[in-house]
Enzyme design. Structure first.
Site, PDB file in Angstrom:
ATOM      1  N   HIS A  19     -77.876   2.429  -5.420  1.00  0.00           N
ATOM      2  CA  HIS A  19     -76.854   2.340  -4.383  1.00  0.00           C
ATOM      3  C   HIS A  19     -77.019   1.147  -3.449  1.00  0.00           C
ATOM      4  CE1 HIS A  19     -75.666   6.043  -6.227  1.00  0.00           C
ATOM      5  NE2 HIS A  19     -74.476   5.570  -5.912  1.00  0.00           N
ATOM      6  N   GLU A  36     -69.025   8.911 -18.649  1.00  0.00           N
ATOM      7  CA  GLU A  36     -70.304   8.474 -18.083  1.00  0.00           C
ATOM      8  C   GLU A  36     -71.497   8.964 -18.889  1.00  0.00           C
ATOM      9  OE1 GLU A  36     -70.213   8.222 -13.503  1.00  0.00           O
ATOM     10  OE2 GLU A  36     -69.367  10.179 -13.998  1.00  0.00           O
ATOM     11  N   ASN A  66     -72.307   2.555 -14.985  1.00  0.00           N
ATOM     12  CA  ASN A  66     -73.612   2.729 -14.314  1.00  0.00           C
ATOM     13  C   ASN A  66     -74.343   3.924 -14.913  1.00  0.00           C
ATOM     14  OD1 ASN A  66     -72.715   0.721 -12.675  1.00  0.00           O
ATOM     15  ND2 ASN A  66     -72.189   2.074 -10.971  1.00  0.00           N
ATOM     16  N   ASP A  67     -73.641   5.043 -14.948  1.00  0.00           N
ATOM     17  CA  ASP A  67     -74.282   6.227 -15.511  1.00  0.00           C
ATOM     18  C   ASP A  67     -74.334   6.179 -17.030  1.00  0.00           C
ATOM     19  OD1 ASP A  67     -75.282   7.920 -13.474  1.00  0.00           O
ATOM     20  OD2 ASP A  67     -73.230   8.197 -12.792  1.00  0.00           O
ATOM     21  N   ARG A  75     -81.575   5.017 -13.498  1.00  0.00           N
ATOM     22  CA  ARG A  75     -80.994   3.820 -12.885  1.00  0.00           C
ATOM     23  C   ARG A  75     -81.688   3.405 -11.597  1.00  0.00           C
ATOM     24  NH1 ARG A  75     -74.912   5.973 -11.353  1.00  0.00           N
ATOM     25  NH2 ARG A  75     -74.893   4.541  -9.600  1.00  0.00           N
ATOM     26  N   CYS A 127     -65.260   0.984 -14.422  1.00  0.00           N
ATOM     27  CA  CYS A 127     -65.493   0.878 -12.970  1.00  0.00           C
ATOM     28  C   CYS A 127     -66.972   0.785 -12.575  1.00  0.00           C
ATOM     29  CB  CYS A 127     -64.845   2.044 -12.243  1.00  0.00           C
ATOM     30  SG  CYS A 127     -65.570   3.626 -12.639  1.00  0.00           S
TER      31      CYS A 127
HETATM   32  C1  PEP Z   1     -70.699   4.877 -12.728  1.00  0.00           C
HETATM   33  O1  PEP Z   1     -71.527   5.750 -13.014  1.00  0.00           O
HETATM   34  O2  PEP Z   1     -70.508   3.867 -13.408  1.00  0.00           O
HETATM   35  C2  PEP Z   1     -69.910   4.990 -11.498  1.00  0.00           C
HETATM   36  C3  PEP Z   1     -68.969   4.126 -11.232  1.00  0.00           C
HETATM   37  O3  PEP Z   1     -70.233   6.009 -10.652  1.00  0.00           O
HETATM   38  P1  PEP Z   1     -71.469   5.981  -9.601  1.00  0.00           P
HETATM   39  O4  PEP Z   1     -72.057   4.616  -9.628  1.00  0.00           O
HETATM   40  O5  PEP Z   1     -70.894   6.341  -8.289  1.00  0.00           O
HETATM   41  O6  PEP Z   1     -72.367   7.022 -10.158  1.00  0.00           O
HETATM   42 MG    MG Z   2     -71.453   7.649 -12.036  1.00  0.00          MG
END
Ligand code: PEP
Ligand code: MG
Length: 753
Positions: A361, A602, A625-626, A636, A673
């Protein structure tokens, strides 16, 4: 031997000064193994040799004096082999090299065990015997176990004492390599942020007003004294005599004596109170740690405890608020959102965090703010960085703690060029994101803070592709009520109306915690998170959906997105709830348009059921990301494996192709995203895959648009075909950079024009 093992390991974990730790360890190993000598050699990077750092049973004077070149002797051999070497008679071994200062001619038995930290050999632990013999399996295992623990302690201590394994932190132009967290470069002044009441995390700082600092320290002492007295009174009926004695001892130490006097001496030499306290506590505690008697040794813990109490009081006292330099580079083991929020935006120039990875984050926040970040910089000696003139290169994931003047001016030029580039790219604001041959991709913004809503609007985003509703939840001390939520959502829906706004339902769990909804789990990323929690708590879910629907009244641009879906049944259940809340509101007389709904891809199971999921909803959004974390089985946020976390891994590309191809026949839009979308180079891949929309931080949008406007679909497909031939992410990144250079856009992914 087992009992000794535990107690030696305790020493390894507790003794903080490296020289004391090593001399204690060799002495205790010699005893426990009944060997005749034990020694430790550590690498000296500058001299390119191994130096004898501690010895028991050998000539005391040889410590610090005896050294071996890397290709010399049996120590060198153990390091090269990266494996233990057990010899009945070392004098017969061809690699044996005599060192007369050691006075070891009577010790033929040899066992050398490498000390390895993160694949790097730091040195060798050696035991010797007076007669010819091989050490047995138990002894080898014993030493290996200690060596593994010792490696972490040595690496840590070297870092703290300013001698990272790769050299001196004070070396000009020394590079600390981490992971690129957010692109860009900055030249600025480091400001260390650290958690409260953690003595080890206290950085070095100098003060000018010594008397004022002594007063601050004495005030903290009297506060702790008062606290302890209060505690004693409150607990007087339940305190055992030994506990009462402990509190008495605390009071005695606070009233004067070594702990107080030595701290004041250090303040008088210019250290701030917290730093002076840290060093004095460590010094006192070490004294006790050296003592054989287990009862007295435990007193070291009491000193640390008392030190933490004083520190807490120092930190909560009315100290001057931090002064933020004009170009502040926040540096910390972990840089929290709260620490970030305290820096005036116009002063924040960069972030360096010892923890974290590309999609943790802190990286997401840095992206959102458009400032460079380096994360996962595990070799960073955080405590030594405060107020240093530093450079951060977020493209390469590099941090320079002591750059030369020449380097600083070079990077200042890069930073200026970058500012110019940003102004230039801002001119693209009203241009469409369309390839040279007319393929159109919608560019959307990721948001979650009210501060980045205006940034998203300013950069020309065509809507919001991901609004992380958990952020406003995290910023509160209780669940926000329905109306409170409605107002928050209304702002973003209204700002972007009539463009679509995608509100993701609460995605907590994993690394996103609510202080008022604690979740303790062994494997939080594989546990209760995202849709799993909200389906188990329909009261939270229904309130949120109702707030979203009511917020959309009259605007009709709401899209609802479900996170962390791994089973079809979850989507059916979530859709059932949305429908039931919607029907209730409409039956109650409200005029609300049915929202579009979407599913995040995800986790790997969703990749393979993308078509089944897409059938049920209006759109698909891939959260890379996930997906990266679950496909590669790499946490991560874990810096130990951060080098393995890469969203350009070939398997990610294959997964994305699988999703786009399986959803295409249904005619439902597919978007992406995750943080990788903000990497302009990756845009070439999305063009080739025919992705409908991309959602990213506002800062990245014009850069990604610039790339889209420079390629044709066949050109991008050619690059993707080449990328699919690659076996790892680095090779793919190289191909993408080359493709950008070829169209004159190389400056988008590196510092300088
Ligand atoms: C992701 O996992 O790619 C995502 C956009 O969600 P977050 O990063 O909030 O887990
Ligand atoms: Mg995510």
């Amino acid at each position: 031997m087992l009992a000794s093992l535990h107690s030696i390991l305790q020493d390894v974990n507790n003794i903080r000064r490296l020289d004391q730790l090593l001399s204690q360890v060799v002495r205790r190993i010699k005893e426990a193994t009944s060997s005749d000598a034990c020694s430790i050699y550590l690498e000296n990077v500058e001299r390119e040799c191994y130096v004898l750092e501690a010895a028991a049973g050998l000539a005391e004077t040889s410590v610090g004096k005896v050294s071996l070149k890397k290709n010399e002797g049996l120590v060198g051999l153990v390091c090269r082999r990266e494996e233990s070497l057990n010899l009945e008679n070392l004098f017969e071994h061809p690699c044996y090299q005599r060192m007369k200062d050691l006075k070891d001619d009577h010790l033929p038995g040899f066992l050398g065990v490498p000390i390895i930290h993160f694949r790097k050999v730091l040195g060798v632990l050696v035991v010797r015997q007076r007669w010819k013999r091989y050490f047995n399996e138990d002894e080898v295992a014993f030493l290996q176990t200690i060596s593994i623990q010792l490696a972490g302690a040595v690496a840590h201590a070297q870092m703290l004492s300013n001698k990272s394994a790769s050299g001196q932190v004070n070396n000009q132009n020394q590079t600390i390599t981490g992971i690129p967290g957010s692109p860009g470069v900055a030249v600025g002044v480091a400001l260390v942020v650290y958690p409260a009441a953690d003595l080890d995390a206290v950085p070095d700082r100098q003060v000018v007003d010594i008397d004022a600092e002594i007063t601050v320290f004495q005030k903290a002492l009297s506060e702790v004294r008062a606290d302890i007295r209060r505690l004693m009174v409150r607990l007087s009926s339940v305190l055992a005599p030994e506990d009462r004695a402990l509190f008495d001892a605390y009071l005695l130490m606070l009233d004067g004596g070594g702990l107080v006097d030595r701290t004041i001496e250090r303040i008088q030499k210019g250290s701030w109170a917290a730093g002076a306290l840290r060093d004095t506590v460590n010094e006192h505690a070490h004294f006790f740690e050296e003592i054989e008697d287990p009862y007295l040794r435990e007193r070291a813990d009491d000193i640390y405890d008392l030190g933490r109490r004083i520190l807490l009081s120092l930190q909560s006292g009315k100290r001057k608020p931090l002064e933020y330099p004009k170009h502040t580079i926040l540096v910390g083991e972990e840089v929290s959102a709260a620490a970030l929020a305290e820096v005036p935006v116009e002063r924040l120039a960069g972030i360096v965090s010892a923890n974290g990875s590309r999609s943790s984050h802190v990286a997401i926040l840095a992206h959102a703010l458009g400032i460079p970040a380096v994360v996962g910089a595990i070799n960073l000696s955080v405590g030594k960085m405060d107020k240093k003139n530093v450079i951060i290169d977020g493209y390469r994931g590099c941090f320079y703690p002591s750059p030369s003047a020449a380097m600083r001016s070079e990077y200042k030029r890069f930073a200026d060029e970058e500012r110019e580039l940003t102004t230039e790219l801002n001119r693209l604001r009203n241009k469409t994101a369309q390839t040279v041959d007319g393929f159109r991709i919608k560019l959307l913004a990721n948001t979650g803070f009210s501060s980045d809503i205006s940034a998203a609007l300013a950069c020309g985003a065509e809507g919001v592709g991901l609004y992380r509703t958990e952020f406003p939840f995290m910023a509160r001390e209780r669940f926000p009520g329905e109306d409170e939520q409605r107002l928050i959502y209304r702002v973003v829906l209204d700002t972007f109306s009539p463009s679509p706004v995608t509100l993701r339902t609460l995605d907590i769990g994993g690394d996103k915690h609510l202080s008022y909804f604690p979740i303790k789990e062994e494997n939080p990323f594989l546990g209760w998170r995202g849709i799993r929690i909200t389906l188990d708590h329909p009261e939270i879910f229904r309130t949120q959906i109702r707030a979203m629907l009511r917020a959309s009244m009259g605007l009709n641009n709401l899209q609802i997105l479900f996170p962390m879906v791994s089973h079809i049944s979850e989507v059916d259940a979530a859709l059932g709830i949305v429908k039931s809340v919607f029907d209730e509101l409409v039956d109650g007389g409200l005029h609300i348009q049915r929202p579009k709904t979407g599913v995040m891809i995800e986790v790997p199971s969703a990749v393979y059921q993308a078509a089944e999921l897409a059938k049920r909803v209006d759109f698909i959004s891939v959260g890379t990301n996930d997906l990266t974390q679950y496909l590669l089985a790499v946490d991560r946020n874990n810096p130990r494996v951060a080098q393995l976390y890469d969203s350009l891994h070939p398997s990610l590309l294959k997964a994305l192709i699988q999703v786009t191809e399986s959803v295409a026949p249904l005619g439902k839009p597919v978007g992406i995203c995750g943080e990788i979308v903000g990497d302009p180079a990756a845009a070439i891949l999305w063009i080739a895959m025919g992705v409908d929309n991309l959602s990213m931080s506002a800062f990245a949008l014009s850069r990604v648009k610039q790339v889209i406007r420079h390629f044709t679909v066949p050109q991008a497909q050619e690059v993707l075909a080449k990328a699919l031939q690659c076996e790892d992410a680095d090779a793919i990144r190289e191909i993408l950079s080359q493709a950008l250079e070829e169209v004159g856009l190389g400056y988008l992914v590196r510092a300088g024009k």
